[in-house]
Design an enzyme around this catalytic site. Structure first.
Site, PDB file in Angstrom:
ATOM      1  N   GLU A 192     -77.919 -77.221  37.464  1.00 53.24           N
ATOM      2  CA  GLU A 192     -76.632 -77.866  37.214  1.00 53.24           C
ATOM      3  C   GLU A 192     -76.688 -78.992  36.184  1.00 53.24           C
ATOM      4  OE1 GLU A 192     -74.653 -79.042  40.800  1.00 53.24           O
ATOM      5  OE2 GLU A 192     -74.114 -76.992  41.293  1.00 53.24           O
TER       6      GLU A 192
ATOM      7  N   GLU B 216     -75.105 -70.238  44.005  1.00 52.98           N
ATOM      8  CA  GLU B 216     -74.739 -71.025  45.193  1.00 52.98           C
ATOM      9  C   GLU B 216     -73.260 -70.843  45.504  1.00 52.98           C
ATOM     10  OE1 GLU B 216     -75.676 -75.225  45.105  1.00 52.98           O
ATOM     11  OE2 GLU B 216     -77.509 -74.843  43.954  1.00 52.98           O
TER      12      GLU B 216
HETATM   13  C1  GAL Z   1     -74.914 -77.953  44.442  1.00 51.46           C
HETATM   14  C2  GAL Z   1     -76.391 -78.286  44.291  1.00 51.46           C
HETATM   15  C3  GAL Z   1     -77.146 -78.129  45.592  1.00 51.46           C
HETATM   16  C4  GAL Z   1     -76.395 -78.749  46.725  1.00 51.46           C
HETATM   17  C5  GAL Z   1     -75.029 -78.130  46.803  1.00 51.46           C
HETATM   18  C6  GAL Z   1     -74.216 -78.636  47.950  1.00 51.46           C
HETATM   19  O1  GAL Z   1     -74.169 -78.523  43.436  1.00 51.46           O
HETATM   20  O2  GAL Z   1     -76.966 -77.480  43.313  1.00 51.46           O
HETATM   21  O3  GAL Z   1     -78.428 -78.687  45.476  1.00 51.46           O
HETATM   22  O4  GAL Z   1     -76.301 -80.111  46.532  1.00 51.46           O
HETATM   23  O5  GAL Z   1     -74.350 -78.438  45.605  1.00 51.46           O
HETATM   24  O6  GAL Z   1     -72.958 -78.036  47.944  1.00 51.46           O
END
Ligand code: GAL
Length: 756
Positions: free
Chosen positions: A385, A462
């Site tokens: 990110e 994710e």
């Molecule tokens: C993302 C990040 C993860 C975690 C997640 C929580 O942005 O890559 O490490 O923090 O959010 O929703």
């Protein structure tokens, strides 16, 4: 290196550092064994800086007459975050980065007899080392938290083997690359390669003549064909052992063995293909942390995590968010066929020049140390990110391709329209959230995400996470919404031809900084909690398993009348199951049949939604029952009691036997239940644990019950182990109740490894 010795026992540890510790133990230094954390933490509500410190580890290396004339190497698999290694007070080297392996030739600093090895560890969040320099949503802890290895070898050492190969129609053309470390004049040597199958049969053997120059360098052996190799794939993870022996004048110089599997990976815009077969990713992200000790958990716990992901949850892929993970975890992924998306350390922030150098070093370290794992199907070579930095990411991508032409690369973004320098565009997409659980838009499509008109290979790295934080003891409604998010998103992903697949955030709850999580230093984003106890979302995943392998039937309800969202008496809830249908008896009504819900048609086993409300407020509540049917037969039954009360404590240990001569650990899970075996999710109480024999509890011995569960790990005490098999046990009570005390026997055996 042929005879590595695990050098984990009897280090002297203290917080702080002083010049004098280079020559003698610090006053009051404690004897510790590895893996080790600089400070054990409470489960939650501690300072996120508690493990930020300078600390010292010391150990005596006895150079015996048989070692004289040999070379001595020390290898550190993981030290958080920066360390300097001294031998007899002289600096042998330093290493930046808490997730990468480092190796030191300390021969020149040793003398015969006792030598003092000192490691000065800095576990501050230093801005010159990824992932640090700004905010991060995870803790990194501190200390020598992975293994240390001692190698005694000749002047010519094989420090690493990359078992490179190409696949043709019916052959593996093998050409191992050796990373050699040679001292002295150039020599001529013969390399003998032996490839063995899983039964130990030799399936290929050949030799190559080498001219070895002084120093550390890579040498590729000539290519040789292995006919009709059995290919590795996630359903049939077949592994070979490649053994290289180096000989000169009939004398063995060194020998090195690696395991690998032969398979071809293609990430195309129309899917992920392994040996030509398409695999849709249904994966989860994994943090490698555990309660109390952070990262400091060894082989068995690492392997168990892989087993939980593949066997319990039934997923087919894991992302090592956001760093290189334990070799033991990866080995297990190879053995069980769990695909791995392997990533460098980093979180959102790109630092200065030194940070970037360490980042590139991490790319190299990741690929060189993890090269032989057939489970790894992609390298993620961007900081998770982060924004575009074409100069840096072009270098990272080129480096990855130069080191490994057999695997694709990717990098994880949260932004759309990022420059695609790698082979696959990966996106973290939290479009769908619990603010709008009925929402129709679940994630951005490929074109919207990538900004590219041409189809490019695309995956979602994710989803869920902060959009669905869920505690094991939340209301059933909240836990159901979390499970439903997984059902909706995985279903949609499976139906979408434009995605390689999708990874949920995340497998296990984890400790984090105050900037993230629930304010108690825990992020409750897992489908399992920190002890790997399943939430409903975990059962949604598990229910995708083939019923021939395991029947799964879990209802997302406490079956209570006063605890439902929207003043509902009994519903809605889901039954997460791979049964063909279920029959539900509720509120004294005759059984009603419910079928998998067509809204989740992309799933192999869509959950069943029970939406109608049954019952009348002022009436008596009734027992209920759900029966699952498979192939016309009742195969699972779940009873719910109107008058549900504490009946028993169910106790399960992951292992009945541990290795007594190293730090080995197993998990014990306790569950409070009623007489119908229903978990009492809102039970308030504690368990009291006591150990007998050479084991001890990790963390406190009085443990609160959360969400109906209390779990803990016990670890061995190698300093007290006499070398022969011995008995130990764990006693668990539920104080203040009539529930019977439970005793779990644990056998301690010698590991058979070479451990010091
Ligand atoms: C993302 C990040 C993860 C975690 C997640 C929580 O942005 O890559 O490490 O923090 O959010 O929703």
């Amino acid at each position: 290196m042929d005879a590595s010795i695990l050098w984990n026992l009897n280090w002297k540890f203290c917080e702080g550092f002083s010049e004098s510790y280079l020559y003698e133990d610090a006053p009051g230094a404690k004897t510790v064994h590895l893996p080790h954390t600089v400070k054990e933490l409470p489960l939650s509500c501690f300072s996120h800086s508690a493990t930020a410190m300078i600390s010292t580890y010391g150990k005596i290396l006895d150079v015996t007459p048989s070692m004289e004339g040999q070379r001595i190497f020390l290898t550190f698999d993981g030290v958080m975050t920066y360390f300097e290694l001294f031998v007899n007070g002289v600096l042998a080297g330093e290493h930046k980065g808490g997730y990468s392996r480092s190796q030191f030739d300390i021969t020149g600093l040793c003398h015969s007899g006792q030598n003092r090895v000192t490691v000065r560890v800095d576990s501050h969040e230093r801005e010159d080392i990824p992932p640090f320099g700004y905010a991060i949503d995870y803790l990194t802890f501190g200390g020598i938290y992975r293994d240390v290895w001692l190698d005694i070898c000749s002047q010519t050492a094989i420090t690493q083997v990359l078992a490179r190969y190409e696949l043709t129609q019916d052959q593996a053309l093998v050409s191992p690359e050796l990373i050699l470390d040679h001292q002295g004049a150039p020599i001529l040597a013969d390399a003998e390669v032996i490839i063995r199958d899983m039964d130990g049969n030799t399936v290929c053997t050949y030799e190559d003549a080498l001219s070895i120059q002084p120093g550390r360098h890579n040498l590729s052996l000539r290519q040789e064909a292995l006919s009709n190799p059995i290919l590795w794939n996630p359903d049939s993870p077949y592994l070979y052992t490649v053994e290289i022996s180096l000989k000169a004048e009939e004398k063995l110089l060194d020998r090195h063995r690696v395991k690998t599997g032969f398979r071809k990976v293609d990430c195309r815009h129309d899917g992920l293909f392994i040996n030509g077969t398409r695999w849709k990713i249904m994966g989860l992200n994994r943090h490698q942390s555990f309660p109390y000790v952070g990262y400091a958990m060894g082989k068995r716990a690492q392997e168990k995590d892989a087993d939980i992901l593949k066997d319990f949850l039934g997923i087919n892929a894991v992302r090592t968010s956001h760093y290189m993970q334990s070799e033991y975890f990866l080995n297990r992924c190879d053995e069980i066929g769990l695909l791995v998306f392997s990533e460098i350390p980093g979180w959102g922030h790109i630092g200065g020049e030194e940070f970037k150098q360490v980042m590139l070093q991490d790319v190299e370290s990741m690929i060189v140390t993890q090269y032989n794992h057939p489970s790894i199907f992609i390298w993620s070579v961007r900081i998770n990110e982060s924004l575009d930095d074409d100069a840096l990411y072009q270098k990272a991508n080129d480096l990855a391709h130069r080191l490994d032409s057999s695997r694709p690369t990717t990098g994880v973004r949260y932004i759309s329209d990022s420059h695609l320098l790698e082979d696959v565009y990966s996106l973290n997409d939290f479009t769908y959230s619990d603010c709008d659980p009925e929402g129709v838009k679940l994630f951005r499509g490929r074109k919207e995400a990538t900004g590219q008109n041409d189809p490019v290979p695309f995956l979602i790295s994710e989803f869920a996470g902060t959009a669905f934080p869920t505690k094991l003891w939340d209301t059933a409604y909240k836990r159901t919404v979390h499970a439903r998010a997984y059902a909706r998103i995985f279903s949609q992903s499976n139906l979408s031809p434009e995605m390689l697949g999708i990874f949920g955030w995340c497998a296990f709850d984890y400790n984090t900084h105050g900037d993230y999580g629930s304010g108690d230093k825990i992020c409750y984003h897992g489908v399992m909690d920190m002890f790997r106890i399943p939430k409903y979302a975990a059962y949604l995943l598990r229910s995708q398993k083939d019923p021939e392998e395991a029947i799964v039937m879990e209802a997302t309800t406490e079956f209570s009348r006063g605890d439902n969202q929207g003043n509902k008496l009994s519903a809605p809830f889901m039954v997460l199951t791979n049964c063909d249908y279920v029959e539900i008896e509720m509120y004294g009504r005759a059984p009603v049949r419910y079928y998998p819900d067509s809204r989740y048609i992309g799933l192999a086993h869509p959950p069943i939604e029970v939406e109608e409300e049954i019952g009348v407020w002022q009436d008596l509540w009734q027992d209920g029952q759900i029966t699952g049917y498979y192939k016309g037969q009742p195969v699972a039954t779940k009873k719910f009691l109107r008058d549900s009360f504490l009946d028993d404590l169910e106790v399960t240990a992951d292992d009945a036997s541990l290795w007594g001569d190293c730090v080995d650990a197993t998990r014990i899970v306790c569950r409070v239940k009623d007489s119908a075996h229903t978990t009492l999710v809102y039970y308030h109480g504690v368990i009291q644990v006591q150990t007998q024999g050479n084991i001890q509890v990790i963390g406190p011995e009085v443990i609160p019950i959360h969400g109906g569960y209390a779990a803990f790990w016990v670890k061995t005490r190698p300093e007290a182990f006499a070398g022969e098999t011995e008995a130990a046990s764990v006693t668990i009570t539920l104080p203040g109740t009539a529930v019977e005390t439970k005793v779990i026997p644990i056998e301690l055996t010698p590991s058979g490894w070479s451990i010091r």
